[in-house]
Design an enzyme around this catalytic site. Structure first.
Site, PDB file in Angstrom:
ATOM      1  N   ASP A 279      33.397  78.598 -21.011  1.00 17.99           N
ATOM      2  CA  ASP A 279      32.245  79.247 -20.407  1.00 17.99           C
ATOM      3  C   ASP A 279      31.001  79.066 -21.278  1.00 17.99           C
ATOM      4  OD1 ASP A 279      31.167  81.291 -18.422  1.00 17.99           O
ATOM      5  OD2 ASP A 279      30.813  82.325 -20.326  1.00 17.99           O
TER       6      ASP A 279
ATOM      7  N   GLU B  87      31.591  74.271 -19.204  1.00 15.78           N
ATOM      8  CA  GLU B  87      30.704  74.765 -18.164  1.00 15.78           C
ATOM      9  C   GLU B  87      29.283  74.391 -18.576  1.00 15.78           C
ATOM     10  OE1 GLU B  87      28.911  78.727 -15.965  1.00 15.78           O
ATOM     11  OE2 GLU B  87      29.511  78.782 -18.061  1.00 15.78           O
TER      12      GLU B  87
ATOM     13  N   ASP C  77      30.629  81.575  -9.278  1.00 19.74           N
ATOM     14  CA  ASP C  77      29.254  81.849  -9.695  1.00 19.74           C
ATOM     15  C   ASP C  77      28.200  81.518  -8.635  1.00 19.74           C
ATOM     16  OD1 ASP C  77      29.474  82.956 -12.250  1.00 19.74           O
ATOM     17  OD2 ASP C  77      29.749  80.993 -13.185  1.00 19.74           O
TER      18      ASP C  77
END
Length: 561
Positions: A320, A349, A415
């Site tokens: 992340d 990410e 997201d």
């Protein structure tokens, strides 16, 4: 010849060595400007005043409305190269490009030319063999419910998903053609989304126990599947033991160096929206930013790595907020990961060009939001295939081809709004998106519920609980696409050649392997389009008849020479 459009960057995605003895070089020029491009190269240490130069023709890999892209692979025992480009325009005029400039002749002074200084052993990249073939089923754990499994009602549970629900759904996941699972955070945390980690060495009790996770992994691996987990290392939660110690002991805390920009006295904001006295992810007070260059922090995450990859045999991490973390930490962590398991993957990410993270930081691949944006633009009203071709050329040329097998193509994630929602709930357009995704290089990310036509524009909608009642509109298409992809190695390689693009919606491309090829035709327009497909065997079609492809139709052909 538009010299301002001609571009090459040394020691980059445009000049790299995928493996010893092999080099690849790229050049960009304005569309239609150049008739031919030749690559000239020689030994930097050639034992004579003037270097002996070899000459190779470069192949035009993409021809878009804006640019032409050229590439050449050089096979040579040399480890040092000097090189230049010979440019021939449509009128036959010659020009040489080297040393960041343009010249009428090739210089005999080797130091004037472009250089590949040395081919080190650490150059190149070979990702995990399984990764390029992976079709990930992406699960947001709190939202994943299953028939017969009671929702969790403990602590931070929101919808009550669990590891047990995932375990009981492995048959269902496999039936969709998925051979891998990607789990959003599962470590103990404060929030239901678990991006504010409390303990990286413990499974969140709301999801289950370590025994539950070990049993899930065992069953996944017995099926020949892989499983990766979300690593949230950029920041922790306020209940993380080190941050709690800082709050308690302030400057006397031995963990003060674990965090960025502490301003003493450090306190957790009493009101929502109040700026904290420490660096965070965004301005989120409950996400203090960790200093990943601190040796003690690195030692802690080495323990995390050894537990979950070494002991539990997790197949890798999706990291992340990876582009906000220290590049030197990723070099450290990726090297440690490969020591524990060379076949474990490390995915980043990032919402932008991942080139530096791949070439410099040790990642095997990244979440490809650029792919999502490209498909969304093409399939939206008024979308044009010539613009999709331009975007596709960018996607292929932004990174070395050795990394194409690690770029995770995605349509929906936890997201962003569900892709089907952005398609106006048009399932035919969603089907086109799936066809494009499954015939594109690299691993695939399928967010739970997309197969069932889930919609959602806001967070509480696109993270809705999993339901397995009612119709599954893509329950037949996805397994078919996965089977075709599995049967044809060309669809898992990196070769991509555009066959047709236009200002309208018809787009066609060829995926070619060593022994076979698959041609793909997509019609995103609202009108039937005439086409002359390559000769071959039809693998899958919708709306193709008598040389015409219906609106929102598609055609996959196994090419026969």
């Amino acid at each position: 010849m538009d010299l301002s459009a001609i571009f090459h960057r040394s020691l980059s995605e445009m000049a790299y060595s995928p493996r010893p003895g092999h080099f690849a070089f790229r050049l960009r020029a304005r569309s239609g400007d150049l008739q031919d491009v030749f690559f000239l190269y020689g030994d930097t240490a050639y034992p004579a005043p003037v270097v002996k130069m070899e000459r190779l023709a470069m192949e035009k890999t993409f021809a878009t409305p804006l640019y032409d892209y050229f590439e050449v692979e050089v096979v040579t025992p040399l480890v040092r190269l000097v090189y230049a480009f010979e440019l021939i325009d449509v009128e036959g005029k010659h020009l040489y490009y080297y040393g960041e400039g343009f010249h009428p002749d090739l210089s005999e002074e080797r130091n004037d030319l472009f250089k590949f200084p040395y081919r080190f052993r650490s150059f190149g990249h070979e990702g995990p063999k399984w990764l390029s073939e992976a079709v990930f089923y992406n699960i947001f754990p709190d939202s994943f419910l299953a028939p017969g499994v009671a929702p969790s009602l403990t602590r931070n549970a929101h919808h009550g998903g669990s590891l047990k629900a995932i375990e009981e759904s492995l048959d269902y996941i496999s039936s969709l053609g998925c051979n891998a699972i990607y789990l959003n955070p599962i470590f103990k945390a404060m929030s239901y989304h678990r991006y504010d980690t409390e303990d990286y060495l413990q499974i969140d009790p709301a999801l289950g126990s370590e025994e539950d996770f070990a049993r899930l992994l065992e069953k996944v691996h017995k099926r020949g599947m892989h499983l990766i987990i979300d690593g949230v290392f950029n920041h922790c939660g306020p209940s993380f033991f080190a941050f709690q110690d800082v709050l308690e002991r302030q400057e006397a805390s031995p963990y003060r160096d674990w965090f960025y920009s502490l301003s003493f006295p450090v306190s957790y904001p009493a009101k929502k929206g109040e700026r904290p006295s420490y660096a965070t992810f965004g301005y989120e007070a409950h996400m203090p930013k960790l200093d990943l260059d601190c040796p003690a922090v690195r030692a802690y995450f080495l323990k995390v790595l050894r537990k979950w990859v070494g002991e539990f045999r997790v197949d890798g991490f999706r990291m992340d907020t990876a582009d906000e973390c220290s590049p030197s930490f990723w070099r450290f962590f990726s090297a440690a990961l490969k020591e524990v398991n060379p076949e474990a993957c490390l995915l980043a990410e990032t919402w932008q060009n991942p080139r530096p993270m791949l070439l410099e930081e040790g990642f095997d691949g990244a979440m490809d939001y650029d792919f999502r944006r490209s498909v969304l633009a093409y399939l939206s009203p008024g979308g044009r295939s010539d613009e999709l071709l331009e975007r596709t050329a960018y996607l292929f040329n932004r990174i070395p081809s050795a990394y194409h097998g690690g770029m995770l193509s995605l349509l929906s994630t936890h997201d962003v709004p569900r892709f089907l929602t952005l398609m106006g709930d048009d399932r035919e357009r969603m089907a086109l998106a799936f066809v494009l995704q499954f015939t594109y290089p690299g691993p695939i990310n399928l967010l739970y519920g997309d197969e069932r036509g889930f919609l959602g524009l806001r967070e509480e909608e696109y993270r809705r609980p999993m339901e397995r009642v009612g119709e599954c509109p893509f329950g037949e298409l996805l397994p078919l696409l996965s089977a075709i992809r599995k049967e044809h190695p060309s669809l898992r390689g990196s070769f991509f050649h555009a066959l047709h693009s236009e200002r309208g919606g018809l787009f066609a491309y060829l995926r070619k392997g060593e022994e076979e090829a698959v041609a793909v035709y997509l019609n995103a327009s609202e009108e039937s389009r005439a086409l002359e497909p390559l000769p071959g065997k039809i693998l899958l079609e919708k709306g193709y008849e008598a040389g015409k492809l219906a609106p929102k139709g598609y055609l996959l052909i196994e090419r026969i020479e």
